[in-house]
Design a protein around this motif. Structure first.
Motif, short mmCIF file in Angstrom:
data_model
loop_
_atom_site.label_atom_id
_atom_site.label_comp_id
_atom_site.label_asym_id
_atom_site.label_seq_id
_atom_site.Cartn_x
_atom_site.Cartn_y
_atom_site.Cartn_z
N GLU A 310 0.82 -1.20 0.00
CA GLU A 310 0.00 0.00 0.00
C GLU A 310 0.86 1.26 0.00
OE1 GLU A 310 -3.12 -0.13 -0.40
OE2 GLU A 310 -3.58 -2.24 0.07
N PRO A 311 0.31 2.39 -0.46
CA PRO A 311 1.06 3.65 -0.43
C PRO A 311 1.59 3.95 0.97
CG PRO A 311 -0.95 3.91 -1.71
CD PRO A 311 -1.02 2.55 -1.09
N GLY A 312 2.84 4.35 1.02
CA GLY A 312 3.50 4.63 2.30
C GLY A 312 4.28 3.47 2.85
N ASP A 313 3.99 2.25 2.37
CA ASP A 313 4.76 1.09 2.83
C ASP A 313 6.22 1.24 2.40
OD1 ASP A 313 2.47 -0.01 3.84
OD2 ASP A 313 2.37 -1.70 2.43
N ARG A 314 7.13 0.74 3.23
CA ARG A 314 8.54 0.68 2.86
C ARG A 314 8.89 -0.73 2.40
NH1 ARG A 314 11.76 2.34 7.82
NH2 ARG A 314 10.08 1.17 8.80
N VAL A 315 9.54 -0.79 1.26
CA VAL A 315 9.92 -2.07 0.66
C VAL A 315 11.44 -2.11 0.60
CG1 VAL A 315 9.83 -3.45 -1.44
CG2 VAL A 315 7.79 -2.21 -0.68
N THR A 316 12.04 -3.16 1.16
CA THR A 316 13.50 -3.29 1.13
C THR A 316 13.89 -4.38 0.15
OG1 THR A 316 13.40 -4.74 3.08
CG2 THR A 316 13.90 -2.41 3.44
N LEU A 317 14.86 -4.07 -0.70
CA LEU A 317 15.33 -4.97 -1.75
C LEU A 317 16.71 -5.49 -1.34
CD1 LEU A 317 14.40 -2.60 -4.70
CD2 LEU A 317 12.93 -4.29 -3.55
N TRP A 318 16.81 -6.78 -1.09
CA TRP A 318 18.04 -7.33 -0.53
C TRP A 318 18.90 -7.92 -1.65
CZ3 TRP A 318 19.24 -6.46 4.56
CH2 TRP A 318 18.23 -5.82 5.29
N ASN A 319 19.81 -7.09 -2.14
CA ASN A 319 20.69 -7.48 -3.25
C ASN A 319 21.51 -8.72 -2.92
OD1 ASN A 319 19.90 -5.10 -4.66
ND2 ASN A 319 21.39 -3.93 -3.50
N VAL A 320 21.92 -8.85 -1.66
CA VAL A 320 22.73 -10.02 -1.28
C VAL A 320 21.95 -11.31 -1.48
CG1 VAL A 320 24.26 -8.85 0.35
CG2 VAL A 320 22.05 -9.69 1.15
N SER A 321 20.65 -11.25 -1.29
CA SER A 321 19.82 -12.44 -1.49
C SER A 321 19.60 -12.70 -2.97
CB SER A 321 18.48 -12.25 -0.78
OG SER A 321 17.65 -13.38 -0.95
N ALA A 322 19.31 -11.65 -3.74
CA ALA A 322 19.10 -11.81 -5.19
C ALA A 322 20.31 -12.46 -5.84
CB ALA A 322 18.82 -10.46 -5.83
N ASN A 323 21.51 -12.09 -5.39
CA ASN A 323 22.73 -12.59 -6.03
C ASN A 323 23.11 -14.00 -5.59
OD1 ASN A 323 23.06 -10.37 -7.62
ND2 ASN A 323 24.52 -9.35 -6.26
N ARG A 324 22.30 -14.61 -4.72
CA ARG A 324 22.47 -16.03 -4.40
C ARG A 324 21.19 -16.81 -4.72
NH1 ARG A 324 26.95 -16.87 -0.73
NH2 ARG A 324 28.36 -15.13 -1.14
N ASP A 325 20.36 -16.26 -5.58
CA ASP A 325 19.07 -16.88 -5.88
C ASP A 325 19.26 -18.11 -6.76
OD1 ASP A 325 16.47 -17.54 -6.70
OD2 ASP A 325 15.84 -15.45 -6.77
N GLU A 326 18.76 -19.24 -6.26
CA GLU A 326 18.90 -20.51 -6.97
C GLU A 326 18.16 -20.54 -8.30
OE1 GLU A 326 19.20 -20.92 -2.55
OE2 GLU A 326 17.75 -20.01 -3.94
N GLU A 327 17.15 -19.68 -8.46
CA GLU A 327 16.41 -19.63 -9.72
C GLU A 327 17.23 -19.01 -10.85
OE1 GLU A 327 12.77 -17.52 -9.28
OE2 GLU A 327 11.82 -19.04 -8.01
N VAL A 328 18.24 -18.25 -10.49
CA VAL A 328 19.00 -17.47 -11.47
C VAL A 328 20.42 -17.99 -11.66
CG1 VAL A 328 19.86 -15.14 -12.03
CG2 VAL A 328 17.62 -15.43 -10.93
N PHE A 329 21.05 -18.43 -10.58
CA PHE A 329 22.47 -18.79 -10.62
C PHE A 329 22.68 -20.27 -10.36
CE2 PHE A 329 22.17 -14.38 -9.20
CZ PHE A 329 22.97 -13.74 -10.15
#
Length: 411
Positions: A310-329
């Motif tokens: 919802e508007p005003g929510d804070r969303v955190t994007l964890w690059n360290v997790s994306a770069n160990r994602d089993e779907e991609v690497f």
């Protein structure tokens, strides 16, 4: 729905000890499998969303209209400090101001600047790595921090006698665990660049600050937009300085640790010679990911990974997790010096892709090439120590012994 098992170290991403112990990787592996968009509580706040899957993170980065940067880009931001620089500092701005700022600032980091940067980087790297190889036993953090600091200070026109101080105060500004200390350090950097800006206006050179400081007419600026104000120049010099210093320092040191722990990968890299440096640099960036998370604020109702925000929510994007994602690497938990392709997002993604990504890649590639040329063996001589940050993370201490390689005499 049955209760999911608790991750090995609990699920408190605000706990600095989790990062000081290098213990957060299992937490993110658990999140990717069980709760890829997770609502995280805060002791004195409304909580925030944790996004841990590569595809969801990339989608949020790409949608800058829905997910805003202007309200802060890290969890512990001081709202007053963010408001003071919003829409005037690149990392906390949205279009159209972000587009305008980036178009002007990237002139010193774009393809036309590469020949000058390459010459500077190779000279600095050869000197720093050569000196470390001759010394033998070093704390590699002391080695790694010299490369980006010398390079970015030279590009910005910062006098040599100020470079050690500016490197230290930049670390305080972005990594101190004390908010007051961070704010004070930022203030000192702002004052320093205000003085430097005044000097460059009086005696311009060909450095980054001079170029921006002397663009006084819209005709001088790419796209014909208005020149940057003094405050915009000062704020963004601070950002450039930090981005250039932190990523390369932590990545270079983390790469050395990975290679010391896996002699097979070190030998593979040495056998590849300079041709293997570029791929190895990308794997070092994926493996270390110094920029741990980025914050976005929701501007309109949306879905992230099937979860409504919802508007005003804070969303955190964890690059360290994306770069160990089993779907991609493939085998994401292995450091593979020759990994290709390597679609990591160590520099973010979308409109806010890091301004200094090209320079950081150049520095790391030159570093890897020179390290394999000058060093035969890397041995740990003590325990590595990490900083306690969930924002910019890496090694604070890395004692190693470097055995110099035999370099053939010139013909």
């Amino acid at each position: 729905m049955p209760e999911l098992p608790v991750p090995p170290e609990g699920l408190d991403l605000l706990d600095p000890g989790l990062f000081a112990r290098d213990a957060f990787w299992p937490v993110f592996a658990w999140l990717r499998r069980n709760a890829p968009v997770h609502r995280h509580p805060e002791p004195d706040g409304p909580g925030f969303w944790v996004v841990s899957r590569y595809r969801d993170i990339a989608a949020v980065y790409a949608d800058a209209e829905t997910f805003s940067s202007r309200y802060g880009m890290r969890l512990d931001s001081d709202p007053g400090a963010v408001e003071a620089v919003a829409q005037r500092m690149l990392i906390v701005s949205d279009a159209p101001d972000h587009t305008r700022l980036k178009r002007v600032l990237q002139r010193s980091f774009g393809p036309s600047a590469m020949p000058r940067m390459e010459e500077l980087v190779r000279g600095v790297v050869a000197e720093v790595v050569g000196e470390a190889a001759e010394t033998g036993e070093v704390d590699f953090i002391d080695v790694a921090k010299k490369i980006p600091n010398h390079v970015v200070c030279a590009l910005m026109g910062i006098p040599r006698e100020d470079r050690e101080w500016i490197g230290g105060i930049t670390t305080d500004a972005f990594e101190s665990e004390d908010e007051a200390e961070r704010s004070g350090a930022h203030g000192e950097i702002f004052l320093y660049f205000a003085d430097l800006l005044h000097e460059r206006r009086a005696r311009p050179g060909d450095d980054f600050v001079s170029v921006i400081a002397t663009e006084r007419r819209a005709a001088d600026v790419p796209g014909g937009e208005r020149p940057l104000t003094d405050e915009e120049i000062i704020f963004n010099c601070n950002g450039v300085l930090a981005g250039a210093n932190e990523t390369t320092r932590y990545s270079a040191a983390g790469g050395v640790l990975a290679l010391a722990r896996d002699p097979g990968q070190w030998e593979l890299l040495r056998a590849a010679g300079p041709a293997g440096a570029s791929a190895a640099a990308e794997e070092i960036l994926r493996w270390t990911t110094p920029g741990v998370h980025a914050l976005r604020t929701v501007m309109r109702p949306a879905q992230v990974g099937g979860v409504r925000v919802e508007p005003g929510d804070r969303v955190t994007l964890w690059n360290v997790s994306a770069n160990r994602d089993e779907e991609v690497f493939d085998r994401p938990g292995r450091f593979l010096a020759d990994r290709t392709p390597n679609r990591h997002i160590a520099f973010g993604h979308g409109p806010h892709l890091c301004l200094g990504a090209r320079l950081a890649r150049l520095e790391l590639s030159a570093f890897v090439a020179e390290l394999t040329r000058r060093v035969e063996r890397i041995e740990l001589t003590g325990d590595p120590v990490y900083n306690a940050s969930n924002f910019t993370w890496g090694l604070r201490r890395l004692p190693v012994r470097l055995s110099p390689a035999r370099i053939p005499a010139p013909a």
